[in-house]
Every structure is written in structure tokens, then in C-alpha cells.
Design a protein around this motif. Structure first.
Motif, mmCIF file in Angstrom:
data_model
loop_
_atom_site.group_PDB
_atom_site.id
_atom_site.type_symbol
_atom_site.label_atom_id
_atom_site.label_comp_id
_atom_site.label_asym_id
_atom_site.label_seq_id
_atom_site.Cartn_x
_atom_site.Cartn_y
_atom_site.Cartn_z
ATOM 1 N N GLY A 254 -12.212 -41.595 14.222
ATOM 2 C CA GLY A 254 -12.772 -42.567 13.282
ATOM 3 C C GLY A 254 -13.339 -43.812 13.946
ATOM 4 O O GLY A 254 -13.981 -44.628 13.287
ATOM 5 N N VAL A 255 -13.113 -43.954 15.236
ATOM 6 C CA VAL A 255 -13.484 -45.201 15.913
ATOM 7 C C VAL A 255 -14.714 -45.041 16.823
ATOM 8 O O VAL A 255 -15.442 -45.991 17.075
ATOM 9 C CB VAL A 255 -12.281 -45.723 16.752
ATOM 10 C CG1 VAL A 255 -12.617 -47.010 17.475
ATOM 11 C CG2 VAL A 255 -11.065 -45.935 15.855
ATOM 12 N N ALA A 256 -14.960 -43.813 17.294
ATOM 13 C CA ALA A 256 -15.949 -43.628 18.362
ATOM 14 C C ALA A 256 -17.394 -43.641 17.831
ATOM 15 O O ALA A 256 -17.720 -42.948 16.883
ATOM 16 C CB ALA A 256 -15.667 -42.305 19.071
ATOM 17 N N PRO A 257 -18.264 -44.444 18.482
ATOM 18 C CA PRO A 257 -19.657 -44.536 18.037
ATOM 19 C C PRO A 257 -20.621 -43.724 18.909
ATOM 20 O O PRO A 257 -20.283 -43.332 20.022
ATOM 21 C CB PRO A 257 -19.964 -46.018 18.252
ATOM 22 C CG PRO A 257 -19.180 -46.373 19.482
ATOM 23 C CD PRO A 257 -17.971 -45.472 19.505
ATOM 24 N N ASN A 290 -12.077 -43.882 8.138
ATOM 25 C CA ASN A 290 -12.241 -45.105 8.924
ATOM 26 C C ASN A 290 -13.736 -45.356 9.164
ATOM 27 O O ASN A 290 -14.409 -44.524 9.763
ATOM 28 C CB ASN A 290 -11.505 -44.912 10.260
ATOM 29 C CG ASN A 290 -11.429 -46.186 11.063
ATOM 30 O OD1 ASN A 290 -12.137 -47.149 10.775
ATOM 31 N ND2 ASN A 290 -10.575 -46.193 12.065
ATOM 32 N N PRO A 291 -14.267 -46.509 8.750
ATOM 33 C CA PRO A 291 -15.696 -46.777 8.964
ATOM 34 C C PRO A 291 -16.010 -47.417 10.316
ATOM 35 O O PRO A 291 -17.153 -47.758 10.589
ATOM 36 C CB PRO A 291 -16.029 -47.749 7.826
ATOM 37 C CG PRO A 291 -14.759 -48.530 7.635
ATOM 38 C CD PRO A 291 -13.621 -47.598 7.975
ATOM 39 N N THR A 292 -14.986 -47.587 11.183
ATOM 40 C CA THR A 292 -15.192 -48.340 12.435
ATOM 41 C C THR A 292 -16.256 -47.688 13.330
ATOM 42 O O THR A 292 -17.109 -48.378 13.899
ATOM 43 C CB THR A 292 -13.855 -48.459 13.197
ATOM 44 O OG1 THR A 292 -12.913 -49.065 12.339
ATOM 45 C CG2 THR A 292 -14.002 -49.283 14.450
ATOM 46 N N GLY A 325 -4.786 -56.317 13.237
ATOM 47 C CA GLY A 325 -3.964 -55.302 12.577
ATOM 48 C C GLY A 325 -4.659 -54.520 11.474
ATOM 49 O O GLY A 325 -4.037 -53.689 10.812
ATOM 50 N N ALA A 326 -5.973 -54.771 11.253
ATOM 51 C CA ALA A 326 -6.678 -53.978 10.232
ATOM 52 C C ALA A 326 -6.671 -52.515 10.672
ATOM 53 O O ALA A 326 -7.032 -52.207 11.806
ATOM 54 C CB ALA A 326 -8.113 -54.474 10.084
ATOM 55 N N ALA A 327 -6.233 -51.616 9.791
ATOM 56 C CA ALA A 327 -6.156 -50.211 10.182
ATOM 57 C C ALA A 327 -6.151 -49.300 8.964
ATOM 58 O O ALA A 327 -5.468 -49.561 7.980
ATOM 59 C CB ALA A 327 -4.884 -49.960 11.010
ATOM 60 N N THR A 328 -6.949 -48.232 9.049
ATOM 61 C CA THR A 328 -6.891 -47.148 8.055
ATOM 62 C C THR A 328 -5.779 -46.182 8.498
ATOM 63 O O THR A 328 -5.168 -46.363 9.565
ATOM 64 C CB THR A 328 -8.253 -46.432 8.005
ATOM 65 O OG1 THR A 328 -8.760 -46.342 9.339
ATOM 66 C CG2 THR A 328 -9.253 -47.159 7.135
ATOM 67 N N ALA A 329 -5.547 -45.142 7.686
ATOM 68 C CA ALA A 329 -4.405 -44.257 7.954
ATOM 69 C C ALA A 329 -4.464 -43.604 9.335
ATOM 70 O O ALA A 329 -3.436 -43.430 10.001
ATOM 71 C CB ALA A 329 -4.342 -43.190 6.870
ATOM 72 N N THR A 337 -11.139 -47.206 3.065
ATOM 73 C CA THR A 337 -12.428 -47.365 3.762
ATOM 74 C C THR A 337 -13.050 -48.715 3.395
ATOM 75 O O THR A 337 -13.528 -49.449 4.257
ATOM 76 C CB THR A 337 -13.381 -46.229 3.334
ATOM 77 O OG1 THR A 337 -12.702 -44.989 3.512
ATOM 78 C CG2 THR A 337 -14.666 -46.240 4.134
ATOM 79 N N ARG A 338 -13.044 -49.024 2.115
ATOM 80 C CA ARG A 338 -13.670 -50.274 1.638
ATOM 81 C C ARG A 338 -12.948 -51.499 2.183
ATOM 82 O O ARG A 338 -13.574 -52.463 2.602
ATOM 83 C CB ARG A 338 -13.663 -50.308 0.124
ATOM 84 C CG ARG A 338 -14.601 -49.266 -0.413
ATOM 85 C CD ARG A 338 -14.955 -49.510 -1.851
ATOM 86 N NE ARG A 338 -16.290 -48.990 -2.043
ATOM 87 C CZ ARG A 338 -17.009 -49.129 -3.129
ATOM 88 N NH1 ARG A 338 -16.538 -49.815 -4.137
ATOM 89 N NH2 ARG A 338 -18.215 -48.617 -3.215
#
Ligand code: ATP
Length: 350
Positions: A254-257, A290-292, A325-329, A337-338
Motif C-alpha cells: 500500500g505504500v510503494a509508488p 492505503n492511499p499512500t 502514527g497515521a496508519a491504515t490496517a 482510506t479517506r
């Protein structure tokens, strides 16, 4: 005077629309900072294909190619289209026919806690995978016969040279090493060509410490200690595998761009930003993706457009949100997500 930029937004399938929706405010934000920017949202994807039979009509492709400067892409892949034919006609076609040879996939972990390796700190890892994006075993040429199936892996000198030149140039710019991942010991023809071109270019970029490594040994070395690696160049298949491993060093898929781009700029549209993850059908519609990775991909697109301050602001907003500390599951948290999108945007400068 700012150049007017026109973007195409293709949310696509699965979690694609959910993560893309979260980065649309970024485009508004860039416009609010004085960037001359317009964008259009396109319906291409499995739902549109199933409803209309259309994947990416020719006139739409030509408009994307000639009248936009870049594409923000969510994801493609849907269990309702099991042969993936719409993915082939949409994403793989865009990569191939826009000649987006370079798929750049950076791995810059932010939190030590996300790195599953002993004794290595996040700040010590700065790897960029340059994955060839249009050929290799993903060129979709093959046959299935009774009791026999073949996939062809085609590698051509122009694409391999373009990818390697871009990788050498980035390593020179960063002052870091370049590693070519290959299996020329067994894939003597295709990877033999890669090795030959690599050796030729090594002479032209003599200031870059460069070596070839068998891909299996490279994977082992990356897990033992990723710190010595700078840029890694690879064909489509190996680059896909290596960059998913590196996603795990950043906290997960969810993190990799990623940014696909055409170094030779054959068309006005020379870049497509998309997260490394796919459509994740298991999460689609849950509102928990995760939108990261999508945010960091948009930052890469901004950098490609020359909007360096905006690119850095987005990357830094992501880093601050994660550090706070912002984190999705998938990262062990509870944000939707929002909420994750809002937590990142809260750190953007006005
Ligand atoms: P592709 O072949 O298109 O790359 P894939 O089959 O490798 O796709 P992904 O869609 O990338 O699969 O996802 C693999 C798993 O990773 C998903 O099932 C999901 O659990 C997790 N995942 C992927 N993207 C995200 C995300 N943005 N947020 C949270 N979890 C994710």
C-alpha cells in the motif's frame, strides 16, 4: 509563465477508484498554488468494459497520447474479467504504445518499524528500481497448445538501451551505484543482450560504480543488507519481483509508488503515475485500502512535470503523517482510506 498542464485520471478497477479519489484534492491543491492544471476523469476499466464492450477506444487513446501531459492511474484487474483482456488493452497498451520504457519504483522507507530487517535503519535505504516496462516476458506473445504452453520474452536494443541509459544517468546524478539484475547464465539470448548493452554503457558512464548480479543472488543480498544498493536496473519480469520485495521494506504494497516514463519523449503524454500495488479485489469497496502509494506516485508525477516544490511537499506530508502514527490496517492502524488521505493532506503547506 507557468506551462498549462492537462492530465488524464484513470481510476480503473478494485481499490483504484478509492485511492485515486484521495489524491484528487492534491490536484486542486497544486492549482491553488498557481499551477495551471486541468484534468479529466476517464471511465476505462472492467466495469466500463463489461457494460459497453469497450476497453480503450482508438480516438480516446490518441487524445490521451497527443493532448495530455501525463496520466494518474489507479489499478487494473477484476475477477469478472478472468482473462485480463481489459488490463492488456488498457494499462499494458498505454505502457507499450506511449513507449513508457522506464518504470521507476523508488524504495525510501520512512519508519524504522516498517523495515523487517535487523540492524538496518529506514534512513539508510535509498534504492530506485528502473524496470523495463514494455517488453520481456510481459510482451504477451505466447501460445497454449495441448500439453504445451510457451511465453515469449522479447528484448530489443532500443528499449534496453533507453532503460539502461536512464538508470545510469540517475545513478550518476545521485552519485550512487548501479546494479543490473539478470540471469544471463541461463537466459543467454535475452539477458545476454542486456549484459552486452550494460557493458557498452558502463564505458560511457565510467564514474558510476556498476556491476551485474544474478537476480537470485541480488534478492539474497538485498534481504541481508540493502544499504549498499542505489539504482537497480532490470527487465520487466525481474523488476516486478524485485520491486515487490522492496515494497515490503517500506511497509507493504500500500505504500510503494511508481512512475512510468518515456525518456525519449516520443509523444506529449510521457508519464503515467500508478502505485506498485494492483487492484486488490479482496479490499475493493471496503474503504480500507492505503492511499499512500498513490500519493507518492502523484509526487513522482509532479517531479516529472518539473513541480519540484510540490513533489517534495507531498513526500514530506506523507512522511510526517506516518511519523505521527497515521496508519491504515495494512500498517497496523485503524484509519480508513479517506481518513488516511486527510491525515496526509493535513501536512501540505497552504
Ligand atoms: P498485480 O498483479 O496487478 O500487481 P497482485 O495480484 O500482485 O496485483 P495486489 O492487488 O497488488 O495484487 O495486492 C496484493 C495484496 O496486497 C492485496 O490482496 C492486498 O491485501 C494488499 N494490498 C495491495 N494494495 C494495497 C493497499 N493500497 N492497501 C492495503 N493493502 C493493499
Amino acid at each position: 509563465m507557468d506551462v498549462a498542464i492537462r492530465l488524464a485520471v484513470i481510476p480503473g478497477d478494485g481499490i483504484g477508484p478509492e485511492v485515486v479519489r484521495e489524491v484528487l484534492p492534491l490536484l486542486e491543491w497544486a492549482r491553488g498554488r498557481g499551477r495551471e492544471l486541468t484534468w479529466e476523469i476517464h471511465p476505462w476499466g472492467a466495469t466500463h468494459f463489461l457494460a459497453t464492450g469497450k476497453i480503450l477506444p482508438e480516438d480516446a487513446f490518441i487524445e490521451l497520447r497527443d493532448q495530455t501531459d501525463g496520466i494518474l492511474f489507479g489499478a487494473v484487474g477484476d475477477p469478472r474479467v478472468p482473462d485480463g483482456r481489459h488490463a492488456e488493452g488498457l494499462l499494458l497498451r498505454l505502457r507499450r504504445d506511449l513507449e513508457l520504457t522506464v518504470n521507476e519504483r523508488p524504495c525510501r522507507p520512512i519508519l524504522d518499524a516498517h523495515l523487517p530487517l535487523k540492524g538496518v535503519r529506514a534512513a539508510e535505504v535509498a534504492i530506485e528500481v528502473f524496470r523495463e516496462n514494455t517488453e520481456g516476458p510481459y510482451c504477451l506473445k505466447g501460445t497454449t497448445e495441448p500439453h504445451r504452453a510457451t511465453d515469449l520474452a522479447e528484448h530489443t536494443e532500443p528499449a534496453v538501451r533507453r532503460l539502461l541509459e536512464a538508470a545510469f544517468a540517475r545513478a550518476a546524478e545521485r552519485g550512487c551505484s548501479l546494479t543490473l539484475a539478470h540471469k544471463a547464465n541461463v537466459l543467454k539470448h535475452g539477458h545476454g543482450l542486456w549484459l552486452r548493452m550494460f557493458q557498452e554503457l558502463r564505458a560511457a558512464f565510467h564514474q558510476v560504480p556498476a556491476r551485474g548480479l544474478h537476480a537470485d543472488a541480488l534478492l539474497c543480498a538485498l534481504v541481508q543488507d540493502p544499504r549498499p544498493f542505489g539504482v537497480i536496473a532490470a527487465d520487466n519480469y525481474l523488476g516486478d519481483l524485485i520491486s515487490d520485495l522492496l515494497a515490503a521494506f517500506q511497509g507493504g504494497m500500500g505504500v510503494a509508488p511508481s512512475l512510468s516514463w518515456a525518456p525519449h519523449r516520443p509523444f506529449r503524454c510521457a508519464a503515467l503515475a500508478e502505485p506498485v500495488h494492483g487492484s486488490a479485489p479482496d479490499l475493493a469497496g471496503c474503504g480500507t485500502a492505503n492511499p499512500t502509494g498513490m500519493y507518492l506516485s502523484a509526487a513522482l508525477l509532479f517531479r516529472h512535470l518539473g513541480w519540484i516544490a510540490e513533489a517534495e511537499s507531498v513526500a514530506s506530508a506523507v512522511a510526517t503523517a506516518l511519523r505521527q502514527g497515521a496508519a491504515t490496517a495494512d500498517l497496523g492502524g485503524t484509519l480508513s482510506t479517506r481518513e488516511m488521505g486527510a491525515a496526509i493532506r493535513a501536512h501540505l503547506p497552504a
